[in-house]
Scaffold this active site. Structure first.
Site, PDB file in Angstrom:
ATOM      1  CB  SER A   1      11.308   0.397   8.501  1.00  0.00           C
ATOM      2  OG  SER A   1      11.958  -0.808   7.866  1.00  0.00           O
TER       3      SER A   1
ATOM      4  CG  ASP B   1       5.656  -5.042   7.001  1.00  0.00           C
ATOM      5  OD1 ASP B   1       6.573  -5.450   6.599  1.00  0.00           O
ATOM      6  OD2 ASP B   1       5.631  -3.647   7.847  1.00  0.00           O
TER       7      ASP B   1
ATOM      8  CG  HIS C   1       7.368  -1.652   5.132  1.00  0.00           C
ATOM      9  ND1 HIS C   1       7.548  -2.891   6.427  1.00  0.00           N
ATOM     10  CD2 HIS C   1       8.277  -1.253   4.991  1.00  0.00           C
ATOM     11  CE1 HIS C   1       9.001  -2.191   7.532  1.00  0.00           C
ATOM     12  NE2 HIS C   1       9.235  -1.120   6.550  1.00  0.00           N
TER      13      HIS C   1
END
Length: 517
Positions: A232, A459, A487
């Site tokens: 991320s 995602d 994710h």
């Protein structure tokens, strides 16, 4: 998410990060002997301090001490890398789990779970047996750290708990001028609070600052090249490091990409589309059973939009005296966090059933999980503050309310459920008190070892096209794609992804560019 989510959009990356920590890995065991990073290429280490003034920091030896199941140490870094002043040094908290096979140890694997604002120490503490496959944990020390301003590393503290509750509960999709002004009041409270808490630190919380700290940490753990897993926002940090120190790149994996050249508006628009795609996947699953939102995907999508509107008008009781009402702001956080992983869809459906019956307690518990908030009040970290402190330096935005009105209209055309929420979420960055000299910019990392970029097709927080975007910018990178929901991919998708990444870390075997899993 409220406003470009006052707690979600920017936090988006973060929530995903913290949610991804608890997911189990499905990795294959590597059967070949491990190959040390750099052994095949012989790339020069090139690890001298960038300047002589930084030499004392690079010469540090970490004093590891037992701290529960981990070993912990403090790393000293300069507040300003361009003008080090020992009187203003910061302390970066570091933790590790040592490689299971110390005799064949390949070095350290530094990890960052995202945010900005998620704790790398908590990531290692909670995932010591799930980060990477068994062979990765056999040959690498797993090293987590809290970046400057985050969690235990001189944390920025912008709002007291009650003020932060008000900030997160605020209406994230203002309908008129008075509601826009109310949201602006909350945005200014966050911005002004961060500057007031630490006027020196708030100027030096950019991702570039954190990347330079990471190079000092690389030296302190004794590695000539950086081996790294960034998820991320951690991909933004890793890519920035690679561009600053390309010759020091070892085995680097960037999973769930946030490209450093994204503008604030591009980030919001992309996340709005990502959450819309994830919401569509959720409602398609929801209607296969007893869905409280509607009997068809189209009806369920409208049902969710109507639910947010109803909660905005008539907040629901939560049973929590510290936050007695589930507002639209809290409700959107609760829904959003469950979209980070399809394993949470059933929990979301149950929470929505309760909410439709007039009880907001379960959705509030999901919102609490997103914000690292304790039921009954109080926060376990500073995730909801450091997100802005970092992102608003990296990606400034407009102070003009009309800009967000335009964002909301444009984003909503592509993402009706989440567009306005994500549009208004960047408002604090429009009134941020300091600006960084480095704004959004392309990353090339010329001369680096191969970098592995991983993208997930559905995602919600870091859309797949961003992974392709960064892979195309980097001079030496490959893309691994996971066709799935949720994710990030490594450790939470399938053995195709996991075995490819494990082999990269342990064998130095670079996955085929374009590998589809």
């Amino acid at each position: 998410m409220t406003t470009r989510p006052a707690a979600i959009s920017r936090a988006l990356t973060a929530a995903a990060a913290t949610l991804a920590l608890v997911l189990s890995a499905a990795a294959c065991t590597t059967t070949e002997a491990p190959v040390a990073p750099g052994a095949k290429t012989g790339i020069p280490a090139a690890t001298a301090p960038p300047t002589q003034a930084l030499a004392p920091y690079y010469a540090q030896k970490l004093d590891w001490k037992k701290c529960g199941a981990l070993e912990c140490a403090d790393l000293r870094v300069p507040l300003d890398h361009a003008a080090p002043d020992p009187a203003k040094d910061l302390t970066i908290k570091v933790a590790r789990v040592k490689a299971h096979d110390q005799a064949k140890r390949l070095g350290s694997l530094l990890v960052n779970p995202g945010g900005p604002g998620a704790s790398g120490i908590d990531y290692v503490r909670g995932g010591a047996e799930t980060i990477g496959g068994p062979e990765v944990r056999r040959y690498y020390d797993l090293v987590g750290f809290d970046p400057r301003g985050v969690a235990s590393s001189d944390p920025i503290d912008c709002l007291d708990d009650k003020a932060l509750d008000r900030f997160l509960a605020a209406d994230p999709t203002p309908d008129d001028a008075s509601e826009e002004q109310a949201l602006m009041t909350q945005a200014k409270a966050m911005a002004d609070g961060c500057e007031k808490d630490n006027p020196d630190l708030v100027k030096h919380l950019s991702t570039a600052d954190a990347a330079r700290d990471m190079d000092i940490l690389r030296a302190a753990v004794g590695d000539t090249q950086l081996n790294y897993l960034g998820k991320s926002y951690g991909t933004f940090l890793g890519a920035t490091y690679a561009d600053l120190f390309p010759k020091r790149v070892g085995r680097v994996v960037l999973d769930g990409v946030v490209p450093p050249d994204l503008t604030s508006a591009e980030l919001g628009e992309g996340q709005a589309r990502g959450f819309q795609i994830a919401t569509q996947a959720y409602v398609e699953d929801c209607v296969t059973e007893d869905c409280p939102l509607g009997s068809t995907p189209e009806a369920a999508l409208k049902g969710l939009d109507d639910f947010f509107t109803q909660v905005d008008r008539n907040p629901l009781p939560t049973g929590d005296p510290s936050a007695p009402l589930l507002t639209e702001g809290w409700a959107r956080l609760g829904v959003a966090v469950a979209l980070y992983d399809q394993g949470s869809w059933g929990i979301l459906t149950d929470a929505l059933k309760e909410a439709k019956a007039g009880n907001g307690s379960s959705l509030m518990q999901l919102a609490d999980a997103y914000a690292d908030r304790r039921p009954g009040g109080g926060y376990d970290g500073n995730l909801m503050e450091s997100i802005f402190a970092v992102n608003c330096l990296d990606r400034p935005d407009s102070p003009d309310l009309s800009a967000y009105e335009t964002y909301a209209k444009d984003f909503s055309a592509k993402a009706p459920t989440w567009g306005a929420n994500l549009a208004w979420g960047a408002l604090p960055c429009g009134v941020w008190p300091v600006k960084s000299a480095v704004g959004p910019h392309k990353i090339h990392a010329a001369g680096s070892e191969p970098i592995v970029v991983v993208g997930t097709t559905r995602d919600p927080a870091t859309i797949y096209e961003w992974s392709k975007r960064l892979r195309d910018q980097l001079d030496n990178a490959v893309l691994v794609s996971f066709d799935g929901d949720g994710h990030t991919a490594y450790g939470r998708s399938n053995t195709c992804v996991d075995s490819a990444i494990d082999a990269f870390y342990v064998q130095g075997r670079v996955p085929k560019d374009g590998l589809k899993c």
